[in-house]
Design a protein around this motif. Structure first.
Motif, PDB file in Angstrom:
ATOM      1  N   VAL A 155       6.330 -52.826  31.987  1.00 33.22           N
ATOM      2  CA  VAL A 155       5.521 -54.207  32.527  1.00 33.22           C
ATOM      3  C   VAL A 155       4.817 -54.141  30.512  1.00 33.22           C
ATOM      4  O   VAL A 155       4.929 -52.932  29.927  1.00 33.22           O
ATOM      5  CB  VAL A 155       4.223 -53.578  32.917  1.00 33.22           C
ATOM      6  N   TYR A 156       5.182 -55.819  29.902  1.00 31.17           N
ATOM      7  CA  TYR A 156       4.398 -55.582  28.751  1.00 31.17           C
ATOM      8  C   TYR A 156       3.359 -56.502  28.883  1.00 31.17           C
ATOM      9  O   TYR A 156       3.737 -57.585  29.081  1.00 31.17           O
ATOM     10  CB  TYR A 156       5.736 -56.303  27.882  1.00 31.17           C
ATOM     11  N   ASN A 157       2.102 -55.985  27.690  1.00 32.59           N
ATOM     12  CA  ASN A 157       1.555 -57.807  27.502  1.00 32.59           C
ATOM     13  C   ASN A 157       1.100 -57.446  26.767  1.00 32.59           C
ATOM     14  O   ASN A 157       0.857 -57.276  25.725  1.00 32.59           O
ATOM     15  CB  ASN A 157      -0.018 -56.635  28.299  1.00 32.59           C
ATOM     16  N   PHE A 158       0.400 -59.136  26.320  1.00 35.66           N
ATOM     17  CA  PHE A 158       0.228 -59.491  24.808  1.00 35.66           C
ATOM     18  C   PHE A 158      -1.387 -59.896  25.374  1.00 35.66           C
ATOM     19  O   PHE A 158      -1.560 -60.734  26.624  1.00 35.66           O
ATOM     20  CB  PHE A 158       0.997 -60.680  24.308  1.00 35.66           C
ATOM     21  N   GLU A 159      -2.184 -60.275  24.511  1.00 37.27           N
ATOM     22  CA  GLU A 159      -3.126 -60.726  24.453  1.00 37.27           C
ATOM     23  C   GLU A 159      -3.450 -61.547  23.417  1.00 37.27           C
ATOM     24  O   GLU A 159      -3.720 -61.323  21.950  1.00 37.27           O
ATOM     25  CB  GLU A 159      -4.979 -60.601  24.699  1.00 37.27           C
TER      26      GLU A 159
ATOM     27  N   SER B 264      11.083 -65.950  23.009  1.00 36.67           N
ATOM     28  CA  SER B 264      11.667 -64.608  22.623  1.00 36.67           C
ATOM     29  C   SER B 264      11.711 -63.813  22.821  1.00 36.67           C
ATOM     30  O   SER B 264      13.741 -63.221  22.879  1.00 36.67           O
ATOM     31  CB  SER B 264      10.765 -64.333  21.686  1.00 36.67           C
ATOM     32  N   VAL B 265      11.700 -64.154  24.448  1.00 36.64           N
ATOM     33  CA  VAL B 265      11.682 -62.497  25.506  1.00 36.64           C
ATOM     34  C   VAL B 265      13.542 -63.403  26.089  1.00 36.64           C
ATOM     35  O   VAL B 265      14.423 -62.281  26.005  1.00 36.64           O
ATOM     36  CB  VAL B 265      10.648 -62.826  26.436  1.00 36.64           C
ATOM     37  N   LEU B 266      13.431 -64.564  26.491  1.00 33.60           N
ATOM     38  CA  LEU B 266      14.986 -65.110  26.748  1.00 33.60           C
ATOM     39  C   LEU B 266      15.600 -64.941  25.620  1.00 33.60           C
ATOM     40  O   LEU B 266      17.135 -64.790  26.762  1.00 33.60           O
ATOM     41  CB  LEU B 266      14.525 -66.101  27.392  1.00 33.60           C
TER      42      LEU B 266
ATOM     43  N   VAL C 239      11.465 -56.506  40.416  1.00 32.67           N
ATOM     44  CA  VAL C 239      11.113 -57.006  39.674  1.00 32.67           C
ATOM     45  C   VAL C 239      11.768 -55.853  38.563  1.00 32.67           C
ATOM     46  O   VAL C 239      11.173 -54.885  39.335  1.00 32.67           O
ATOM     47  CB  VAL C 239       9.741 -57.572  39.909  1.00 32.67           C
ATOM     48  N   TRP C 240      12.150 -56.325  37.499  1.00 30.44           N
ATOM     49  CA  TRP C 240      12.991 -54.919  36.597  1.00 30.44           C
ATOM     50  C   TRP C 240      11.970 -54.949  35.610  1.00 30.44           C
ATOM     51  O   TRP C 240      12.266 -53.824  34.719  1.00 30.44           O
ATOM     52  CB  TRP C 240      14.376 -54.736  36.826  1.00 30.44           C
ATOM     53  N   GLU C 241      11.694 -55.756  35.055  1.00 33.31           N
ATOM     54  CA  GLU C 241      11.087 -55.929  34.088  1.00 33.31           C
ATOM     55  C   GLU C 241       9.657 -56.676  33.973  1.00 33.31           C
ATOM     56  O   GLU C 241      10.157 -58.309  34.890  1.00 33.31           O
ATOM     57  CB  GLU C 241      11.761 -56.265  32.945  1.00 33.31           C
ATOM     58  N   MET C 242       8.261 -57.069  33.612  1.00 36.29           N
ATOM     59  CA  MET C 242       7.480 -58.324  33.140  1.00 36.29           C
ATOM     60  C   MET C 242       7.324 -58.599  32.239  1.00 36.29           C
ATOM     61  O   MET C 242       6.679 -56.724  31.190  1.00 36.29           O
ATOM     62  CB  MET C 242       6.879 -58.267  34.251  1.00 36.29           C
ATOM     63  N   TRP C 243       6.728 -59.460  31.684  1.00 33.19           N
ATOM     64  CA  TRP C 243       6.654 -60.095  30.575  1.00 33.19           C
ATOM     65  C   TRP C 243       4.815 -60.456  30.749  1.00 33.19           C
ATOM     66  O   TRP C 243       4.993 -62.099  30.989  1.00 33.19           O
ATOM     67  CB  TRP C 243       6.988 -60.272  28.795  1.00 33.19           C
TER      68      TRP C 243
ATOM     69  N   ALA D 142      11.275 -57.443  19.806  1.00 31.63           N
ATOM     70  CA  ALA D 142      12.107 -57.150  19.796  1.00 31.63           C
ATOM     71  C   ALA D 142      12.702 -55.541  19.317  1.00 31.63           C
ATOM     72  O   ALA D 142      13.569 -54.758  20.356  1.00 31.63           O
ATOM     73  CB  ALA D 142      12.893 -57.707  18.236  1.00 31.63           C
ATOM     74  N   GLU D 143      11.614 -54.690  19.250  1.00 28.33           N
ATOM     75  CA  GLU D 143      11.644 -53.673  19.730  1.00 28.33           C
ATOM     76  C   GLU D 143      12.089 -52.846  21.012  1.00 28.33           C
ATOM     77  O   GLU D 143      12.320 -52.125  21.338  1.00 28.33           O
ATOM     78  CB  GLU D 143      10.378 -52.834  19.033  1.00 28.33           C
ATOM     79  N   ALA D 144      11.253 -53.585  21.666  1.00 27.65           N
ATOM     80  CA  ALA D 144      10.859 -53.265  23.887  1.00 27.65           C
ATOM     81  C   ALA D 144      12.933 -53.092  24.037  1.00 27.65           C
ATOM     82  O   ALA D 144      13.022 -53.031  24.898  1.00 27.65           O
ATOM     83  CB  ALA D 144      10.459 -54.212  23.946  1.00 27.65           C
ATOM     84  N   VAL D 145      12.998 -54.016  23.738  1.00 26.29           N
ATOM     85  CA  VAL D 145      14.293 -54.724  24.395  1.00 26.29           C
ATOM     86  C   VAL D 145      15.486 -53.647  23.700  1.00 26.29           C
ATOM     87  O   VAL D 145      16.464 -53.720  24.057  1.00 26.29           O
ATOM     88  CB  VAL D 145      14.394 -56.279  25.146  1.00 26.29           C
ATOM     89  N   ASN D 146      15.370 -53.803  22.893  1.00 30.75           N
ATOM     90  CA  ASN D 146      16.746 -52.766  22.132  1.00 30.75           C
ATOM     91  C   ASN D 146      16.001 -51.531  22.704  1.00 30.75           C
ATOM     92  O   ASN D 146      17.942 -50.425  22.162  1.00 30.75           O
ATOM     93  CB  ASN D 146      16.627 -52.564  20.042  1.00 30.75           C
ATOM     94  N   GLY D 147      15.224 -50.968  23.060  1.00 37.28           N
ATOM     95  CA  GLY D 147      14.790 -50.080  23.490  1.00 37.28           C
ATOM     96  C   GLY D 147      15.243 -50.037  24.786  1.00 37.28           C
ATOM     97  O   GLY D 147      14.006 -48.667  25.811  1.00 37.28           O
ATOM     98  N   ALA D 148      15.330 -50.360  25.378  1.00 33.15           N
ATOM     99  CA  ALA D 148      14.785 -50.897  27.312  1.00 33.15           C
ATOM    100  C   ALA D 148      15.692 -49.657  27.723  1.00 33.15           C
ATOM    101  O   ALA D 148      16.764 -49.603  27.356  1.00 33.15           O
ATOM    102  CB  ALA D 148      15.497 -52.162  28.152  1.00 33.15           C
ATOM    103  N   ASP D 149      14.498 -49.779  28.588  1.00 32.24           N
ATOM    104  CA  ASP D 149      15.107 -48.108  30.215  1.00 32.24           C
ATOM    105  C   ASP D 149      16.823 -49.070  30.943  1.00 32.24           C
ATOM    106  O   ASP D 149      16.854 -47.902  30.705  1.00 32.24           O
ATOM    107  CB  ASP D 149      14.129 -47.386  30.556  1.00 32.24           C
ATOM    108  N   TYR D 150      16.810 -49.850  30.776  1.00 31.99           N
ATOM    109  CA  TYR D 150      16.710 -50.392  31.981  1.00 31.99           C
ATOM    110  C   TYR D 150      16.943 -51.282  32.113  1.00 31.99           C
ATOM    111  O   TYR D 150      16.449 -52.190  31.479  1.00 31.99           O
ATOM    112  CB  TYR D 150      16.203 -50.021  33.422  1.00 31.99           C
ATOM    113  N   THR D 151      18.227 -52.560  32.291  1.00 26.52           N
ATOM    114  CA  THR D 151      18.437 -53.406  32.540  1.00 26.52           C
ATOM    115  C   THR D 151      20.082 -53.414  33.839  1.00 26.52           C
ATOM    116  O   THR D 151      20.346 -52.282  33.559  1.00 26.52           O
ATOM    117  CB  THR D 151      19.203 -54.082  30.891  1.00 26.52           C
ATOM    118  N   PRO D 152      19.860 -54.984  34.548  1.00 23.49           N
ATOM    119  CA  PRO D 152      21.005 -54.686  35.362  1.00 23.49           C
ATOM    120  C   PRO D 152      22.453 -55.082  35.220  1.00 23.49           C
ATOM    121  O   PRO D 152      22.664 -55.425  33.789  1.00 23.49           O
ATOM    122  CB  PRO D 152      21.060 -55.578  36.526  1.00 23.49           C
ATOM    123  N   ARG D 153      23.132 -53.819  35.756  1.00 28.59           N
ATOM    124  CA  ARG D 153      24.719 -54.378  35.089  1.00 28.59           C
ATOM    125  C   ARG D 153      25.187 -55.644  35.286  1.00 28.59           C
ATOM    126  O   ARG D 153      25.105 -55.669  36.618  1.00 28.59           O
ATOM    127  CB  ARG D 153      25.981 -52.274  35.342  1.00 28.59           C
TER     128      ARG D 153
END
Length: 221
Positions: free
Chosen positions: A5-9, A27-29, A118-122, A156-167
Motif C-alpha cells: 500500500v502506497y499513499n501520497f497527499e 506513472s504507476v501504470l 488486491v496485491w498493490e494499492m496506490w 519508480a523506486e517502489a516498483v523496482n523494489g517490489a516484493d510481489y507481482t503476479p507471474r
C-alpha cells in the motif's frame, strides 16, 4: 502476506485535482503495463512480449510533465474514473481519496466463483484549498510541482523494489492477471475507487462501501 500500500497527499486547488491524480496513476501504470503477450504454441509456457509505446504529457494546471502508455482505451478509462472522483468532490468537499488497485482473480472457496485479490494499492489524498491571490496561486503551483516530482520518483523506486507481482500465467488464465481487451498493451488488472469527505463522515461517495471492502481485501492478502 499483505498487499503493498502506497499513499501520497497533496494540497491542491480544485482545478488541479485531475492533473495531479492522472500524473500519479499514469506513472504507476507505465510500470505496471506489459506489451502484448504472444504465447508460442510450439513450446509450453513460452511467450514473447511486445513493446510499449509512450508519450510525454504536459499538465494544464501545474508545471509538470509525466509519461503515460500510448493506449487510448486505457487513457480514456483512467480519465473517466478520475473525473468521476472530481465530480464526487463537488463544490463543498475539502478532502478526498482515490485509489488505483491492482488485483488478480483467484478461484473462490465457493463453487463456481472467483475472488479478486488486491496485491498493490496506490492512494492519492487531496486536500482542496482556496487561494486568495495570484501570488498564493503561484506558490501552490510551485510546491505542487516539487511534490509531484518526488511522488513519481517514489513510484519508480517502489516498483523496482517490489516484493510481489503476479507471474505470467498460462494462456488460458492470462485474463486472471492482465487486462487483455487493449489492443496495444496489457496492463495488470486494476480498478479505481474513491472516497470523499472525512474518514467516518456521512458525506461519502456511493462507492465508499466498495472502497472499505477492497481495503479489507488488500490487508487480508
Amino acid at each position: 502476506m499483505n498487499a503493498k500500500v502506497y499513499n501520497f497527499e497533496f494540497s491542491v486547488e480544485k482545478r488541479q485535482v485531475e492533473d495531479v491524480v492522472l500524473s500519479v496513476f499514469h506513472s504507476v501504470l507505465f510500470h505496471r503495463t506489459s506489451g502484448k503477450i504472444q504465447f508460442r504454441h510450439e513450446q509450453e509456457g513460452s511467450y514473447a512480449v511486445g513493446t510499449i509505446g509512450y508519450e510525454d504529457i504536459d499538465c494544464d494546471t501545474v508545471d509538470f510533465t509525466y509519461v503515460r502508455c500510448m493506449c487510448p482505451p486505457l487513457e480514456e478509462k483512467i480519465r473517466r474514473d478520475v473525473r468521476s472522483f472530481v465530480e464526487a468532490l463537488g463544490k463543498e468537499a475539502k478532502l478526498g481519496r482515490v485509489s488505483l488497485q491492482f488485483y488478480e482473480k483467484r478461484k473462490s472457496r465457493w463453487p463456481f466463483g472467483e475472488d479478486s485479490v488486491v496485491w498493490e494499492m496506490w492512494t492519492v489524498q487531496v486536500n482542496v484549498i482556496q487561494v486568495n491571490n495570484e501570488k498564493e496561486r503561484q506558490e501552490v503551483r510551485e510546491k505542487l510541482s516539487e511534490k509531484l516530482s518526488e511522488a513519481v520518483a517514489c513510484v519508480a523506486e517502489a516498483v523496482n523494489g517490489a516484493d510481489y507481482t503476479p507471474r505470467v500465467p498460462n494462456e488460458r488464465e492470462v485474463g486472471n492477471v492482465f487486462e487483455t481487451r487493449c489492443r496495444e498493451v496489457e496492463p495488470y488488472l486494476h480498478r479505481v475507487v474513491h472516497q470523499v469527505g472525512d474518514e467516518g463522515a456521512s458525506t461519502v461517495s456511493g462507492v465508499a462501501g466498495v472502497f472499505k471492502k477492497m481495503f479489507r481485501e488488500a490487508l487480508a492478502y
